[in-house]
Design a protein around this motif. Structure first.
Motif, PDB file in Angstrom:
ATOM      1  N   ILE A  84       0.882  -1.160   0.000  1.00  0.00           N
ATOM      2  CA  ILE A  84       0.000   0.000   0.000  1.00  0.00           C
ATOM      3  C   ILE A  84       0.925   1.216   0.000  1.00  0.00           C
ATOM      4  O   ILE A  84       1.762   1.351   0.900  1.00  0.00           O
ATOM      5  CB  ILE A  84      -0.926   0.021   1.232  1.00  0.00           C
ATOM      6  N   VAL A  85       0.805   2.087  -0.998  1.00  0.00           N
ATOM      7  CA  VAL A  85       1.752   3.184  -1.177  1.00  0.00           C
ATOM      8  C   VAL A  85       1.099   4.535  -0.901  1.00  0.00           C
ATOM      9  O   VAL A  85      -0.129   4.676  -0.952  1.00  0.00           O
ATOM     10  CB  VAL A  85       2.365   3.167  -2.595  1.00  0.00           C
ATOM     11  N   ALA A  86       1.952   5.519  -0.633  1.00  0.00           N
ATOM     12  CA  ALA A  86       1.482   6.877  -0.365  1.00  0.00           C
ATOM     13  C   ALA A  86       0.915   7.495  -1.647  1.00  0.00           C
ATOM     14  O   ALA A  86       1.575   7.466  -2.681  1.00  0.00           O
ATOM     15  CB  ALA A  86       2.637   7.722   0.156  1.00  0.00           C
ATOM     16  N   PRO A  87      -0.304   8.049  -1.579  1.00  0.00           N
ATOM     17  CA  PRO A  87      -0.889   8.671  -2.772  1.00  0.00           C
ATOM     18  C   PRO A  87      -0.319  10.063  -3.061  1.00  0.00           C
ATOM     19  O   PRO A  87      -0.488  10.584  -4.155  1.00  0.00           O
ATOM     20  CB  PRO A  87      -2.380   8.747  -2.427  1.00  0.00           C
ATOM     21  N   VAL A  88       0.335  10.672  -2.063  1.00  0.00           N
ATOM     22  CA  VAL A  88       0.891  12.024  -2.203  1.00  0.00           C
ATOM     23  C   VAL A  88       2.211  12.118  -1.444  1.00  0.00           C
ATOM     24  O   VAL A  88       2.521  11.275  -0.606  1.00  0.00           O
ATOM     25  CB  VAL A  88      -0.083  13.098  -1.639  1.00  0.00           C
ATOM     26  N   THR A  89       2.980  13.172  -1.732  1.00  0.00           N
ATOM     27  CA  THR A  89       4.182  13.484  -0.968  1.00  0.00           C
ATOM     28  C   THR A  89       3.769  14.320   0.243  1.00  0.00           C
ATOM     29  O   THR A  89       2.908  15.194   0.129  1.00  0.00           O
ATOM     30  CB  THR A  89       5.170  14.284  -1.852  1.00  0.00           C
ATOM     31  N   GLY A  90       4.367  14.049   1.410  1.00  0.00           N
ATOM     32  CA  GLY A  90       4.042  14.828   2.597  1.00  0.00           C
ATOM     33  C   GLY A  90       4.592  14.190   3.858  1.00  0.00           C
ATOM     34  O   GLY A  90       5.527  13.393   3.803  1.00  0.00           O
ATOM     35  N   THR A  91       3.979  14.544   4.985  1.00  0.00           N
ATOM     36  CA  THR A  91       4.380  14.036   6.294  1.00  0.00           C
ATOM     37  C   THR A  91       3.248  13.183   6.858  1.00  0.00           C
ATOM     38  O   THR A  91       2.078  13.595   6.812  1.00  0.00           O
ATOM     39  CB  THR A  91       4.676  15.208   7.259  1.00  0.00           C
ATOM     40  N   VAL A  92       3.595  12.022   7.405  1.00  0.00           N
ATOM     41  CA  VAL A  92       2.587  11.142   7.996  1.00  0.00           C
ATOM     42  C   VAL A  92       2.059  11.807   9.266  1.00  0.00           C
ATOM     43  O   VAL A  92       2.813  12.091  10.195  1.00  0.00           O
ATOM     44  CB  VAL A  92       3.181   9.755   8.324  1.00  0.00           C
ATOM     45  N   LYS A  93       0.760  12.088   9.284  1.00  0.00           N
ATOM     46  CA  LYS A  93       0.121  12.715  10.443  1.00  0.00           C
ATOM     47  C   LYS A  93      -0.343  11.666  11.442  1.00  0.00           C
ATOM     48  O   LYS A  93      -0.229  11.851  12.638  1.00  0.00           O
ATOM     49  CB  LYS A  93      -1.065  13.564   9.980  1.00  0.00           C
TER      50      LYS A  93
END
Length: 71
Positions: free
Chosen positions: A42-51
């Motif tokens: 399962i991959v990240a759909p966007v670039t960012g920081t995990v909240k």
């Protein structure tokens, strides 16, 4: 609000690759889902920081369940 990371089908979370505060790029692995005797990243759909991480290893999840939130 943030962008939810969801799973495509019912299954079991085998491992979680991120924790709150981690920086991720789009398509970085977030977790591994076991479904229909297959392991699926399962991959990240966007670039960012995990909240937030909403699941742990061994947890059963329903289709479209939110497993993490990325800001």
């Amino acid at each position: 609000m943030g962008t939810p990371v969801t799973v495509p089908m019912v299954g079991k979370i085998i491992s979680v690759a991120v924790k709150p505060g981690d920086k991720v790029q789009e398509n970085d692995p977030v977790a591994i889902l076991e479904a229909m005797k297959m392991e699926m990243p399962i991959v990240a759909p966007v670039t960012g920081t995990v909240k937030e991480v909403c699941v742990g290893p061994g947890q059963e999840v329903e289709s479209e369940a939110v497993i993490a939130v990325i800001e």
